[in-house]
Design an enzyme around this catalytic site. Structure first.
Site, PDB file in Angstrom:
ATOM      1  N   GLY A 520       0.936  -0.996  -0.114  1.00  0.00           N
ATOM      2  CA  GLY A 520      -0.199   0.040  -0.040  1.00  0.00           C
ATOM      3  C   GLY A 520       0.941   1.314   0.125  1.00  0.00           C
ATOM      4  N   ASP A 636     -10.730   6.307   2.068  1.00  0.00           N
ATOM      5  CA  ASP A 636     -10.228   5.667   1.082  1.00  0.00           C
ATOM      6  C   ASP A 636     -10.683   4.062   0.718  1.00  0.00           C
ATOM      7  OD1 ASP A 636      -7.980   5.316  -0.788  1.00  0.00           O
ATOM      8  OD2 ASP A 636      -6.640   4.275   0.498  1.00  0.00           O
TER       9      ASP A 636
END
Length: 827
Positions: A520, A636
């Site tokens: 990520g 997100d």
């Protein structure tokens, strides 16, 4: 000639009867401006379950317009669920139901006197259509765009129907009445018995006789009402101070509803098709203990005992004479007064009871643990009892009387603790030590000593590490909690387990690339196996990321305080040197994007599985936005942050960018926009404004990806700049079926479900946040409950250019079309 005339008469009569029968069977379902519904006529729902028309109650000649089930008992009595003109009946059969010139529904008589009106703002009459829905809901809507102007479900009488929801406003009053009983079996006007909700938190169901409480249910526990023998009820906090309440039935074909009755009860009514009879099921008052305050102040009722009333431990009857005769209304009084604070190293404590319907008039406190709840009560001289329930939190009772307590023999209630004087507890503890809770000064001294010793040990360890040149965030033990500090930021770890770095290195084989699950923006995730054999996912935050600690701290703070089956579970963390690691439960099927955008796994994601994933994400978002102790905006939400367990159930993950909202906050601003382009809402990407509707926008993009099997971020098409724009184009061209993933088309699926999801997705990605539905509405629309028509979406934000190119010189290029219309099904 006579034979011919007789034959013609018989033939004409047969045709007339046939037409009459056909007219009854195919009775009209709609009413428009050019029509009227007269006393002898009726509207029928499409499924022929409900009728709307004129009726007279038993032993009455008055005429009312109402809705009733199209099934009746042998005596012909109607099961009426709604009455329009309940307080103003007609005296004859000249009445008619019409749509007036201002677009309202009206009941008038032969002299055009108005007996009832829907009383909404004037609307173009030619566009108004009334329809009786299959749910028993009478709606007035626009024939042009399908928008609902008025509905009977918003104005109930005495009956609570499946699919009906109502919202109460906690800022208006301490209680809000929703249902009124009939005055008598022959008079449907408003009676004295009412039903509704209290507006305190946690909210409670109530039935009142005027201002006197008849019955009160246990509090809502975050899922159902504790103690209610039916799990069909749902309660969702939709806005600060506002609560939405409804129920649905497990068996969709079952005819069921709830009625507030004349004698002060709330009764479940079910249709028994075999016996052709309406029967009573659950009712609010099943025993004498269900009568509000049956045993008076500080009294406790147990239906299994004889007599049913007793005083709480530490209390005695206020009037022994009355009590011995079975008159318990005066209740009980405390035997030994409380002493506020500590006297001679002795303090008050608590006598603990299990399976209790807690008393009325609770005060809810925002605390983290039961110990905090106990401390809050002991530090308040007015506090006389507390209860801590995981889904509700801390409830305390101040001053006043403890009223309407009930003890259950089955596991229906929750734990409840009554404050007693130290001398009372000394006696009780000899025989029941497990039922006494104390917090004395002696234990405070021990705790302080442990804290001081531990702090010194940590201080020495950190000093030694710093002398060896190691950089690490500062950790201290404060009030029994681990605190991590770095760059003027700090996070309370609380009770979250702390893993040793060396054990995580062993678990991941020194963070071997073969164990890498994904990467990520702020770190890499590895598969690991702990010493006990448990498989875990270890997120190792990047050492070079300037935001690494901030994201780490946010994720620990948020996830450690949240528990939901559709949120990934945080098992612990590790902070050593420059290493910051989070340990999660392992999701065997990795993330949604790994399956969704890989054609090799298309056979795993049939429509039933995708719909289950969609619904699971919705439930997770609902918990974050509405039901958790903290109000969380994820910021997100995307396919790579949806993890799948061994049964492909979804779990929302990666809370490093999440923001916690206060109870009175609706939106916030930020100078630093974080997240993923392609999923960001226009107001967030352009102005830094985020709210629940920002997550809704991201969910809409994700929903389009799930239905189409295509990724929004690298979408390529000659005519559309993004997947959202492509969906919008196909929607307007009536070609939306070509948007559906071919691998779904090859399997069995329900077209209306897929099209409904696309329509909901387009509603979620509308340009203006106020036009987007909230997560509660999204769930209702996707499930199809209570939504006969779903609004038509307006043009999404960012449909003319790619997200990364959506603005030039600070100007957003997109449509500002804000027209809103409706459609019963997707196109």
């Amino acid at each position: 000639m006579l034979k011919t005339m007789a034959f013609m008469y018989m033939y004409t009569h047969i045709i007339f009867l046939s037409l009459l029968w056909f007219g009854i069977v195919s009775a009209q379902t709609n009413l428009n401006r050019t029509q009227s519904l007269r006393d002898s006529e009726s509207l029928v729902s499409n499924n022929a379950i409900f009728n709307l028309g004129f009726f007279s109650p038993t032993n009455s000649t008055k005429r009312y317009v109402g809705i009733w089930y199209n099934v009746s008992e042998s005596d012909g009595k109607l099961e009426v669920i709604w009455v329009a003109n309940r307080d103003d009946p007609l005296s004859d059969s000249s009445g008619k139901l019409v749509i007036s010139e201002d677009g309202n529904l009206r009941i008038t008589n032969g002299q055009n006197k108005i007996f009832w009106s829907s009383n909404v703002a004037p609307y173009e009459a030619n566009n108004s259509v009334a329809q009786l829905l299959d749910s028993g809901n009478l709606v007035l809507k626009s024939s042009v765009n399908g928008m609902t102007i008025w509905q009977s479900f918003d104005h109930p009488t005495d009956t609570f129907m499946p699919g009906m929801t109502f919202t109460i406003d906690g800022t208006v009053a301490d209680k809000q009445v929703v249902f009124w009983s009939w005055k008598s079996p022959s008079d449907p006007s408003r009676g004295k018995v009412t039903g509704g909700l209290t507006t305190n938190f946690p909210p409670e169901l109530m039935v009142w006789d005027g201002d006197r409480i008849y019955w009160r249910n246990e509090p809502w526990n975050g899922n159902i009402y504790i103690g209610l023998n039916s799990a069909v009820f749902s309660l969702v906090t939709v806005d600060p101070g506002k609560i939405s309440y409804g129920f649905s039935r497990a068996n969709k074909s079952e005819l069921i509803h709830f009625v507030v009755t004349l004698d002060g009860d709330a009764v479940e009514r079910k249709w028994n098709s075999g016996r052709r009879k309406w029967e009573n099921g659950w009712n609010a008052r099943q025993t004498d203990c269900d009568f509000y305050g049956k045993c008076g102040p500080f009294g406790s009722c147990n239906a299994a005992n004889s007599p049913i009333c007793g005083c709480l431990t530490g209390f005695v009857p206020k009037n022994n004479t009355e009590w011995s005769k079975g008159n318990w209304t005066s209740g009980c009084v405390r035997r030994t007064p409380l002493q506020c604070g500590t006297v001679g190293a002795k303090a008050d404590g608590f006598w603990n009871l299990s399976n209790v319907k807690v008393p009325d008039n609770t005060v809810w406190l925002s605390v983290n643990t039961e110990d905090d709840c106990v401390s809050q009560c002991l530090s308040n001289c007015s506090c006389v009892a507390y209860s801590y329930y995981s889904s509700i939190g801390c409830m305390i009772w101040n001053n006043g009387n403890l009223i309407d307590i009930q003890e259950f023999s089955s596991n229906r209630g929750i734990d409840f603790s009554v404050r007693l004087a130290h001398s009372e507890l000394d006696v009780l503890e000899q025989n029941h030590p497990d039922m006494v809770t104390r917090k004395s000064s002696r234990w405070k001294v021990i705790v302080i000593a442990v804290v001081l010793i531990t702090t010194v040990i940590f201080g020495v360890a950190i000093w030694l590490l710093r002398r060896q040149g190691m950089r690490l965030p500062f950790m201290e033990l404060r009030h029994g909690k681990y605190i991590i500090k770095d760059n003027n930021e700090e996070i309370e770890i609380g009770d979250l387990p702390m893993f040793q770095l060396k054990k995580l290195i062993i678990a991941t084989n020194n963070f071997d690339d073969d164990n890498k699950l994904g990467r990520g923006g702020f770190g890499t995730v590895y598969k690991g196996k702990l010493e006990d054999g448990e498989d875990v996912a270890v997120k190792r935050l990047s050492k070079v990321s300037g935001q690494g600690l901030k994201e780490f701290m946010t994720e620990v703070l948020v996830i450690s305080k949240l528990q939901h089956r559709n949120l990934v579970r945080l098992l612990g963390c590790c902070v050593e040197g420059e290493e910051k690691l989070l340990v999660y439960e392992l999701m065997p099927n990795r993330s949604l994007d790994a399956l969704l955008f890989d054609q090799r796994h298309g056979d795993l994601l049939d429509w039933k599985t995708r719909l289950n994933i969609i619904q699971g994400i919705c439930r997770g978002l609902l918990y974050l936005h509405r039901d958790s102790r903290l109000r969380i905006i994820h910021r997100d939400l995307k396919a790579s942050n949806i993890l799948l367990d061994d049964k492909l159930n979804p779990k929302i993950s990666d809370f490093g960018m999440a923001r916690i909202f206060g109870r009175n906050e609706d939106q916030a601003d930020t100078k630093t926009v974080v997240g993923t382009y392609g999923y960001m809402s226009p107001e967030y990407a352009m102005e830094g404004r985020f709210s629940e509707k920002s997550d809704v926008f991201s969910f809409g993009v994700l929903l389009l990806e799930i239905v189409s099997g295509r990724r929004n971020s690298n979408f390529e098409d000659d005519e559309s700049s993004s997947l959202v724009a492509h969906a919008w184009k196909l929607w307007n061209e009536d070609e939306i079926t070509s948007f559906i993933d071919p691998s779904i088309l090859e399997s069995t699926f329900k077209a209306d479900e897929v099209l409904r999801c696309i329509q909901v997705a387009l509603l979620c990605v509308q340009e203006f946040p106020e036009d987007r539905p909230n997560i509660s509405m999204i769930i209702a629309m996707i499930d199809g409950e209570g939504w006969s028509s779903i609004p038509q979406p307006t043009q999404p934000g960012f449909t003319r250019k790619r997200y990364g190119e959506a603005f030039e010189n600070g100007i957003l290029h997109g449509s500002v079309n804000r027209l809103s219309v409706s459609s019963i099904t997707g196109r």
